[in-house]
Design an enzyme around this catalytic site. Sequence first.
Site, mmCIF file in Angstrom:
data_model
loop_
_atom_site.group_PDB
_atom_site.id
_atom_site.type_symbol
_atom_site.label_atom_id
_atom_site.label_comp_id
_atom_site.label_asym_id
_atom_site.label_seq_id
_atom_site.Cartn_x
_atom_site.Cartn_y
_atom_site.Cartn_z
ATOM 1 N N PHE A 67 0.714 -1.201 -0.153
ATOM 2 C CA PHE A 67 0.151 -0.020 -0.036
ATOM 3 C C PHE A 67 0.802 1.115 0.164
ATOM 4 O O PHE A 67 0.206 2.528 0.041
ATOM 5 C CB PHE A 67 -0.852 -0.101 1.426
ATOM 6 C CG PHE A 67 -1.721 -1.238 1.676
ATOM 7 C CD1 PHE A 67 -2.319 -1.726 0.418
ATOM 8 C CD2 PHE A 67 -1.643 -1.650 2.879
ATOM 9 C CE1 PHE A 67 -2.836 -3.115 0.804
ATOM 10 C CE2 PHE A 67 -2.352 -2.789 3.101
ATOM 11 C CZ PHE A 67 -3.062 -3.527 1.998
ATOM 12 N N ASP A 175 -3.019 -5.352 12.174
ATOM 13 C CA ASP A 175 -1.682 -5.842 11.344
ATOM 14 C C ASP A 175 -0.720 -5.687 12.441
ATOM 15 O O ASP A 175 0.401 -5.490 12.063
ATOM 16 C CB ASP A 175 -1.470 -5.007 10.200
ATOM 17 C CG ASP A 175 -0.617 -5.576 9.371
ATOM 18 O OD1 ASP A 175 -0.357 -7.002 9.353
ATOM 19 O OD2 ASP A 175 -0.047 -5.158 8.185
HETATM 20 P P1 ADP Z 1 3.042 -0.593 4.945
HETATM 21 O O1 ADP Z 1 1.645 -0.202 5.016
HETATM 22 O O2 ADP Z 1 3.545 -0.482 3.359
HETATM 23 O O3 ADP Z 1 3.542 -1.679 5.465
HETATM 24 P P2 ADP Z 1 4.334 0.953 7.135
HETATM 25 O O4 ADP Z 1 3.687 2.061 7.640
HETATM 26 O O5 ADP Z 1 4.250 -0.547 7.998
HETATM 27 O O6 ADP Z 1 3.619 0.443 5.678
HETATM 28 O O7 ADP Z 1 5.827 1.090 6.969
HETATM 29 C C1 ADP Z 1 6.729 0.238 6.390
HETATM 30 C C2 ADP Z 1 7.832 0.063 6.698
HETATM 31 O O8 ADP Z 1 8.577 1.424 6.795
HETATM 32 C C3 ADP Z 1 8.008 -0.348 8.406
HETATM 33 O O9 ADP Z 1 8.200 -1.629 8.465
HETATM 34 C C4 ADP Z 1 9.366 0.581 8.755
HETATM 35 O O10 ADP Z 1 10.435 -0.395 8.628
HETATM 36 C C5 ADP Z 1 9.462 1.793 8.135
HETATM 37 N N1 ADP Z 1 9.001 2.946 8.718
HETATM 38 C C6 ADP Z 1 7.586 3.329 8.694
HETATM 39 N N2 ADP Z 1 7.449 4.283 9.421
HETATM 40 C C7 ADP Z 1 8.620 4.626 10.074
HETATM 41 C C8 ADP Z 1 9.059 5.630 10.692
HETATM 42 N N3 ADP Z 1 8.249 6.648 11.227
HETATM 43 N N4 ADP Z 1 10.360 5.424 10.978
HETATM 44 C C9 ADP Z 1 11.103 4.805 10.691
HETATM 45 N N5 ADP Z 1 10.788 3.702 9.914
HETATM 46 C C10 ADP Z 1 9.587 3.678 9.524
HETATM 47 MG MG MG Z 2 3.528 -2.293 7.472
#
Ligand code: ADP
Ligand code: MG
Length: 540
Positions: A67, A175
């Site tokens: 996503f 999740d």
């Molecule tokens: P998705 O919906 O694609 O899974 P996420 O919000 O889980 O998106 O983010 C994917 C990855 O990006 C996380 O597993 C993490 O490794 C990195 N990430 C997301 N937000 C942060 C943040 N605030 N600081 C550092 N890394 C982040």
């Molecule tokens: Mg994620």
Amino acid sequence: MAMLENLSKDSFNLHQNGQLKNDSGKENKGSHKLSTEIKIDIERLYEAVPRLSSFFFIEDKIGEGTFSSVYLATAQLTSGKVEKFALKHLIPTSHPVRIAAELQCLTVAGGEDNVMGVKYCFRKDDHVVIVMPYLEHDSFLDLLSSMNLEDVREYMYNLLKALKRIHHFGIIHRDIKPSNFLYNGCLKKYALVDFGLAQGTHNTKIELLKVVRAEDQQRSCLKTKSATSSGIKHPHSETTSKALVQHSAEKQPIKRPWPPTQAKPGKPARSIKTADITSRKILVAKRKAGSSKNASSCLIRKSSVCPSNLTCDCYTTDRICSVCFSRRHQVAPRAGTPGFRAPEVLMKCPHQTSAIDMWSAGVVFLSLLSARYPFFKASDDLTALAQIMTIRGSKETIEAAKLFGKAVSCSKECPKLDLRTLCERLRGTHCFSKRKSSQKSELMDCSHISGTVPAPDAKDEETKQIASLSSIQEVQNQARKVNQDVEWNSVKSKAKSSDLKNWCAVPDLAYDLLDKLLDLNPATRITAEMALGHPFFEGI
Ligand code: ADP
Ligand code: MG
Ligand code: ZN
């Protein structure tokens, strides 16, 4: 979507060319060389949302999911300080309400108690970029090999703290898994991220989750209506609409499509393919079940609402009869990652609560105690359910299923396993345990669960899903392997012998909490608030 435009320029220095310089005055390209692919992605992001370049220098791509793509960026504050940010670029096909709901979860519940907050948000056309503080974090696999018991205690405590907070706001995360719970071991910082699949409880305090909920319910009504009125539902249209409702987090390509019928040029509408695969899977499973008397299978059906006057005549054949085609599709939220899904999610129980997050937290805890990740590795719900049965017991799972109106059949009985013995065996500390002799006999002698048992009678079932023979056997083999201390389904952490002493004295309280998190019945499963008060955390 006015809220998405909310942006403050005050705290940033504007960079006309969008390029921040690092201390050496050179363009900061991060510590490693970026691949051409990432460079192109970064360029595209600047093009899609040009204003980003006025504030940020995007250094690297740090996450790529179905996503979204997440980037590491730096920005110079007016104070002169250079700060790191995580830029989450949501796929442009995401449903606007979903995007806004994700953002609202972060703004309302985030920023406290280990829940990630949000700093800014940019939008241009259908491109949305959520700007969060950056938390550098360790990979879970590295953590598994380095964490001692005290670290695990703190990790779980902090995860539960985040869950308590979001559940207080009526947010079901859906999740929970290590990649959505960031942990920096040096800083002892934690952050729950990714509300892209979140849903609201019936009394959620997140207004937009109410909208998401209402839309989901409306769609499921419409779906039921159209399925019953037409008699036969078209499997393709079914899955296309399902993709809208069920934001499954499996890394499959049908997520959050909006508008539902548009596929990007050059990109196939994969949701339709998935429908094909799904029906083919059922056919294959049926064929297998029919072709072999030795088929052991697992089957779920809804115990009520069966058309009493019609009898299915396709079971054990390789076709789907008109009765089965016209069955009402049961709509239930199914988001999440298979190995972390609670049994009620796997069984498509339509009324799900925040207890589903507690189950997932239990699976994370199981990984931490056993040093195996992922613990359950299943590509489909029935394999996942069969794996749960091998740990929590088949009789127990069947009993729990009855509570939410599902009938589960399992061709072979699996006993409930002792969690301590299981974790110690997997971690390789079993031989150090004083309990060794007393519990050895309890340990999964799973040889009895394979063999020749006729497939269950599938007459009259509402939701027919048959786990393929191979996946059941796989589970059984895996269980047998555990018995032999052979690697199971996941990467074993490289625990050093120096870490062992700590791991040889895991208190019963740890397994008591694990047992309460992995309660098959969501109604009695421990809540985050109760779990925080569990004696395992005494002294934290
Ligand atoms: P998705 O919906 O694609 O899974 P996420 O919000 O889980 O998106 O983010 C994917 C990855 O990006 C996380 O597993 C993490 O490794 C990195 N990430 C997301 N937000 C942060 C943040 N605030 N600081 C550092 N890394 C982040
Ligand atoms: Mg994620
Ligand atoms: Zn049938």
